[in-house]
Scaffold this motif. Structure first.
Motif, PDB file in Angstrom:
ATOM      1  N   THR A   1       0.841  -1.198   0.000  1.00 18.21           N
ATOM      2  CA  THR A   1       0.000   0.000   0.000  1.00 18.21           C
ATOM      3  C   THR A   1       0.876   1.247   0.000  1.00 18.21           C
ATOM      4  O   THR A   1       0.634   2.194  -0.740  1.00 18.21           O
ATOM      5  N   ASN A   2       1.905   1.247   0.835  1.00 19.79           N
ATOM      6  CA  ASN A   2       2.795   2.410   0.924  1.00 19.79           C
ATOM      7  C   ASN A   2       4.258   1.980   0.869  1.00 19.79           C
ATOM      8  O   ASN A   2       4.598   0.887   1.294  1.00 19.79           O
ATOM      9  N   GLY A   3       5.090   2.875   0.370  1.00 23.66           N
ATOM     10  CA  GLY A   3       6.526   2.610   0.366  1.00 23.66           C
ATOM     11  C   GLY A   3       7.077   2.121  -0.968  1.00 23.66           C
ATOM     12  O   GLY A   3       8.296   1.996  -1.126  1.00 23.66           O
ATOM     13  N   LYS A   4       6.206   1.865  -1.933  1.00 23.23           N
ATOM     14  CA  LYS A   4       6.682   1.332  -3.218  1.00 23.23           C
ATOM     15  C   LYS A   4       7.655   2.289  -3.903  1.00 23.23           C
ATOM     16  O   LYS A   4       8.726   1.888  -4.343  1.00 23.23           O
ATOM     17  N   THR A   5       7.259   3.556  -3.979  1.00 23.98           N
ATOM     18  CA  THR A   5       8.090   4.522  -4.710  1.00 23.98           C
ATOM     19  C   THR A   5       9.448   4.684  -4.032  1.00 23.98           C
ATOM     20  O   THR A   5      10.493   4.634  -4.693  1.00 23.98           O
ATOM     21  N   THR A   6       9.424   4.861  -2.724  1.00 21.06           N
ATOM     22  CA  THR A   6      10.691   5.060  -2.006  1.00 21.06           C
ATOM     23  C   THR A   6      11.593   3.838  -2.199  1.00 21.06           C
ATOM     24  O   THR A   6      12.780   3.972  -2.535  1.00 21.06           O
TER      25      THR A   6
ATOM     26  N   GLU B   1       7.592  -0.593  -9.637  1.00 17.82           N
ATOM     27  CA  GLU B   1       6.524  -0.588  -8.656  1.00 17.82           C
ATOM     28  C   GLU B   1       5.387  -1.378  -9.283  1.00 17.82           C
ATOM     29  O   GLU B   1       5.069  -1.175 -10.456  1.00 17.82           O
TER      30      GLU B   1
ATOM     31  N   ASN C   1       3.846  -3.548   2.712  1.00 18.41           N
ATOM     32  CA  ASN C   1       2.768  -3.627   3.709  1.00 18.41           C
ATOM     33  C   ASN C   1       1.427  -3.702   2.979  1.00 18.41           C
ATOM     34  O   ASN C   1       1.356  -3.431   1.789  1.00 18.41           O
TER      35      ASN C   1
ATOM     36  N   HIS D   1       9.672   3.898   9.072  1.00 19.47           N
ATOM     37  CA  HIS D   1       9.236   3.251   7.816  1.00 19.47           C
ATOM     38  C   HIS D   1      10.315   3.328   6.748  1.00 19.47           C
ATOM     39  O   HIS D   1      10.399   2.476   5.874  1.00 19.47           O
TER      40      HIS D   1
ATOM     41  N   ASN E   1      12.125   0.550   4.533  1.00 23.78           N
ATOM     42  CA  ASN E   1      12.351   0.603   3.074  1.00 23.78           C
ATOM     43  C   ASN E   1      13.805   0.278   2.749  1.00 23.78           C
ATOM     44  O   ASN E   1      14.098  -0.441   1.793  1.00 23.78           O
TER      45      ASN E   1
ATOM     46  N   ARG F   1       8.456  12.915  -0.442  1.00 20.36           N
ATOM     47  CA  ARG F   1       8.390  11.911   0.614  1.00 20.36           C
ATOM     48  C   ARG F   1       9.229  12.448   1.775  1.00 20.36           C
ATOM     49  O   ARG F   1      10.449  12.486   1.707  1.00 20.36           O
TER      50      ARG F   1
ATOM     51  N   ASP G   1       4.588  15.706   2.169  1.00 20.78           N
ATOM     52  CA  ASP G   1       4.609  14.243   2.170  1.00 20.78           C
ATOM     53  C   ASP G   1       3.413  13.685   1.418  1.00 20.78           C
ATOM     54  O   ASP G   1       2.315  14.208   1.497  1.00 20.78           O
ATOM     55  N   PHE G   2       3.657  12.600   0.711  1.00 19.99           N
ATOM     56  CA  PHE G   2       2.655  12.005  -0.173  1.00 19.99           C
ATOM     57  C   PHE G   2       1.587  11.206   0.590  1.00 19.99           C
ATOM     58  O   PHE G   2       0.637  10.699  -0.021  1.00 19.99           O
ATOM     59  N   ALA G   3       1.735  11.081   1.909  1.00 11.93           N
ATOM     60  CA  ALA G   3       0.809  10.231   2.676  1.00 11.93           C
ATOM     61  C   ALA G   3      -0.648  10.553   2.350  1.00 11.93           C
ATOM     62  O   ALA G   3      -1.098  11.669   2.549  1.00 11.93           O
TER      63      ALA G   3
ATOM     64  N   ALA H   1      -0.159   5.572   6.098  1.00 11.72           N
ATOM     65  CA  ALA H   1       0.955   6.443   5.693  1.00 11.72           C
ATOM     66  C   ALA H   1       0.941   7.727   6.531  1.00 11.72           C
ATOM     67  O   ALA H   1       1.992   8.208   6.975  1.00 11.72           O
TER      68      ALA H   1
ATOM     69  N   THR I   1       4.016   8.968   8.919  1.00 13.08           N
ATOM     70  CA  THR I   1       4.625  10.287   8.741  1.00 13.08           C
ATOM     71  C   THR I   1       4.483  11.137   9.995  1.00 13.08           C
ATOM     72  O   THR I   1       5.429  11.807  10.424  1.00 13.08           O
TER      73      THR I   1
HETATM   74  P1  ADP Z   1       3.779   4.435  -2.620  1.00 13.08           P
HETATM   75  O1  ADP Z   1       4.527   4.536  -3.899  1.00 13.08           O
HETATM   76  O2  ADP Z   1       3.475   3.010  -2.255  1.00 13.08           O
HETATM   77  O3  ADP Z   1       2.632   5.360  -2.508  1.00 13.08           O
HETATM   78  P2  ADP Z   1       5.781   6.083  -1.303  1.00 13.08           P
HETATM   79  O4  ADP Z   1       7.166   5.597  -1.162  1.00 13.08           O
HETATM   80  O5  ADP Z   1       5.495   7.098  -2.318  1.00 13.08           O
HETATM   81  O6  ADP Z   1       4.820   4.825  -1.478  1.00 13.08           O
HETATM   82  O7  ADP Z   1       5.302   6.611   0.097  1.00 13.08           O
HETATM   83  C1  ADP Z   1       4.051   7.259   0.248  1.00 13.08           C
HETATM   84  C2  ADP Z   1       3.880   7.632   1.682  1.00 13.08           C
HETATM   85  O8  ADP Z   1       3.697   6.439   2.467  1.00 13.08           O
HETATM   86  C3  ADP Z   1       5.115   8.292   2.256  1.00 13.08           C
HETATM   87  O9  ADP Z   1       5.090   9.640   2.014  1.00 13.08           O
HETATM   88  C4  ADP Z   1       5.025   7.902   3.707  1.00 13.08           C
HETATM   89  O10 ADP Z   1       4.107   8.741   4.368  1.00 13.08           O
HETATM   90  C5  ADP Z   1       4.429   6.504   3.671  1.00 13.08           C
HETATM   91  N1  ADP Z   1       5.409   5.392   3.649  1.00 13.08           N
HETATM   92  C6  ADP Z   1       6.570   5.271   2.966  1.00 13.08           C
HETATM   93  N2  ADP Z   1       7.159   4.086   3.179  1.00 13.08           N
HETATM   94  C7  ADP Z   1       6.338   3.401   4.003  1.00 13.08           C
HETATM   95  C8  ADP Z   1       6.385   2.099   4.582  1.00 13.08           C
HETATM   96  N3  ADP Z   1       7.376   1.262   4.348  1.00 13.08           N
HETATM   97  N4  ADP Z   1       5.355   1.762   5.404  1.00 13.08           N
HETATM   98  C9  ADP Z   1       4.339   2.592   5.638  1.00 13.08           C
HETATM   99  N5  ADP Z   1       4.234   3.830   5.143  1.00 13.08           N
HETATM  100  C10 ADP Z   1       5.224   4.239   4.325  1.00 13.08           C
END
Ligand code: ADP
Length: 491
Positions: free
Chosen positions: A111-116, A178, A201, A293, A297, A328, A345-347, A352, A356
């Motif tokens: 759900t989150n963390g893919k881009t990072t 991703e 996650n 988080h 990553n 991020r 932040d992208f949350a 997310a 954050t």
């Molecule tokens: P996605 O591409 O999955 O949307 P990002 O890496 O862009 O993920 O992160 C989006 C937001 O999610 C971040 O700005 C942060 O708030 C949160 N986030 C980043 N990594 C994680 C993680 N491993 N677990 C939970 N939340 C995360």
């Protein structure tokens, strides 16, 4: 040749209308603008548009064969299939010659963390001397030669396999992507094979598309069916128990059962330092983005690359030079002009936001003022949950507009507002710029302002026809510089 392609999609074929001479296919596409003479064209019925309706136009443009999902009324060589997206995946792999077999392929879902994680993976591999490509939400990077934004985090099968083929042809070695849950559901990666499939996650988001949470989980876990014979599943500890597929599984996280275990993590404004315990011993690691988080990553990347045979110390060293990802936990430098910490932040999901804001709580010296909103045409159930989380960790919460995408912005604000716990200080300011301005005005020296939800995004989407340039970081900078000039004049 058409016959070879037809043979490959035998399992989805319902009816074949082709008995003439075999034809050489000069390309494959599903976009009418890309059809050239000799192309094989795949028709899809999308949510807004059905390309079966323009079959005769495609034929006029010189297409030599059509793959369709329901019978068409024109007399032309075609095959009717039960699932044209699955057919597209199979055909693309065959047409581009299974390019993933010649690449180190990494798919990251969650759900989150893919881009990072994807950016970090690509950065570390490049630093360690590998040349390759990356596909993700912010941009696609094909061998460092072409960098462009694409509307889809994960494109369709033709584009994926073409990009892979391109990478192979120009001697690229790795391919990081991703993998969104939409793309898994729509079979865009169905015929790709991965060396590493990683899961960050699974928490609440996109329930509009997937109907139920179980369905969402099932879709995401399908990535592990797409591993190469010796491929490895890399999974964060909290979600490890749901991965019950027969695959080699490597676990990372803070719990005892982690193969790569984060022992202690410290966060400051500059990043996250942690100790990592693995079969290679204990190592000090750091990543230049704050947040536990982000230790996760980083560990996802370390675990994956160690399992692929890379040296742990070189990986850890390479992570140190990673500059983070736009939007991020991005500090806006101009905040120092007024003594406020400002973070974009992208949350945009409850989890997310929580990650954050927990991070913000750890590093903020003063109050936390959070500006946030929920997007339209997306999981409605998460709206009040977002407000609940934001109010729990913020001293002042400001609910504003994100991307309404055709929905009534006021209605979205109202639904978000329902989640505000009684007694929490909050404001509702529909205009996003005004909301940011108010947050900056309310903030005193030492406070932290978090502007959440849109990260790197450049447009606010009110509807398909109405997109307004709006980049949080730019808007903040402009407001600050104006304020700063005013203050200078006053002195
Ligand atoms: P996605 O591409 O999955 O949307 P990002 O890496 O862009 O993920 O992160 C989006 C937001 O999610 C971040 O700005 C942060 O708030 C949160 N986030 C980043 N990594 C994680 C993680 N491993 N677990 C939970 N939340 C995360």
């Amino acid at each position: 040749l058409v016959r070879n392609l037809i043979e490959a999609i035998d399992e989805v074929t319902l009816n074949l209308q082709f008995d003439g001479e075999d034809i050489v296919i000069t390309g494959i596409t599903n976009k009418s603008t890309e059809v050239r003479p000799g192309y094989l064209f795949i028709c899809h019925k999308g949510s807004r548009f059905d390309s079966h309706e323009i079959a005769s136009e495609i034929i006029k443009k010189g297409a030599s064969f059509l793959v369709v999902e329901h019978p068409i009324s024109v007399d032309f060589p075609h095959v009717v299939v039960s699932d044209s997206r699955l057919a597209e995946s199979i055909l693309s792999a065959l047409y581009y010659d299974d390019p993933f077999n010649k690449l180190l392929t990494i798919g990251i879902t969650g759900t989150n963390g893919k881009t990072t994680a994807a950016h970090l993976f690509h950065h570390v591999l490049k630093t360690l001397g590998s040349n390759g490509s990356m596909l993700g939400t912010i941009y696609y990077d094909i061998l460092g030669e072409q960098k462009f934004h694409h509307d889809n985090t994960t494109p369709d099968a033709i584009e994926i396999l073409k990009a892979m083929k391109n990478t192979v042809d120009r001697s690229g070695k790795h391919f990081v992507m991703e993998v969104s849950s939409h793309s898994l559901a729509m079979k865009r990666v169905e015929s790709v094979k991965f060396d590493i499939a990683a899961l960050t996650n699974i928490t609440r988001d996109h329930l509009d598309f997937h109907q139920t949470f179980d369905e969402y989980i099932k879709t995401k876990l399908h990535i592990f069916d797409l591993l190469k014979e010796f491929g490895i599943a890399v999974v964060s500890d909290e979600f490890e128990h749901i991965v019950n597929k027969r695959v080699k599984k490597v676990i990372y996280g803070m719990s005892e059962n982690s193969d790569y275990r984060i022992l202690s993590a410290e966060i400051d404004k500059f990043g996250t330092n942690f100790v990592l315990k693995s079969r290679f011993g204990e190592h000090k690691c750091s990543i230049n983005i704050p947040g536990i988080h982000n230790a996760y990553n980083a560990t996802l990347v370390i675990a994956s690359l160690c399992e692929l045979g890379y040296d742990i110390e070189s990986i850890i060293e390479a992570i140190k030079s990673f500059e983070g990802v736009e939007g991020r936990f991005q500090f806006i430098r101009e905040g120092t002009l007024v003594g406020i910490d400002i973070v974009v932040d992208f949350a945009h999901s409850p989890d997310a936001l929580e990650k954050t804001l927990i991070t913000a709580r750890k590093i903020a010296s003063g109050r936390i003022i959070t500006v946030f909103g929920a997007g339209g045409q997306a999981d409605k159930g998460k709206r009040p949950m977002m407000a609940e989380v934001v109010c729990r960790y913020s001293d002042v919460s400001i609910i504003t507009t994100d991307d309404p995408r055709g929905e009534d912005p006021e209605e979205i604000l109202f639904e978000v507002e329902k989640g505000v716990p009684s007694g929490s200080p909050y404001l509702v300011i529909p205009d996003r710029k005004e909301a940011i301005e108010t947050a900056l005005t309310l903030a005193n020296r030492g406070d932290m302002v978090i502007v959440a939800g849109r990260g790197h995004e450049e447009y606010q989407i009110f509807s398909d026809e109405r997109k307004i340039p709006f980049k949080d970081a730019e808007v903040i900078r402009k407001i600050l510089l104006k304020e700063y000039e005013k203050e200078k004049k006053r002195v």
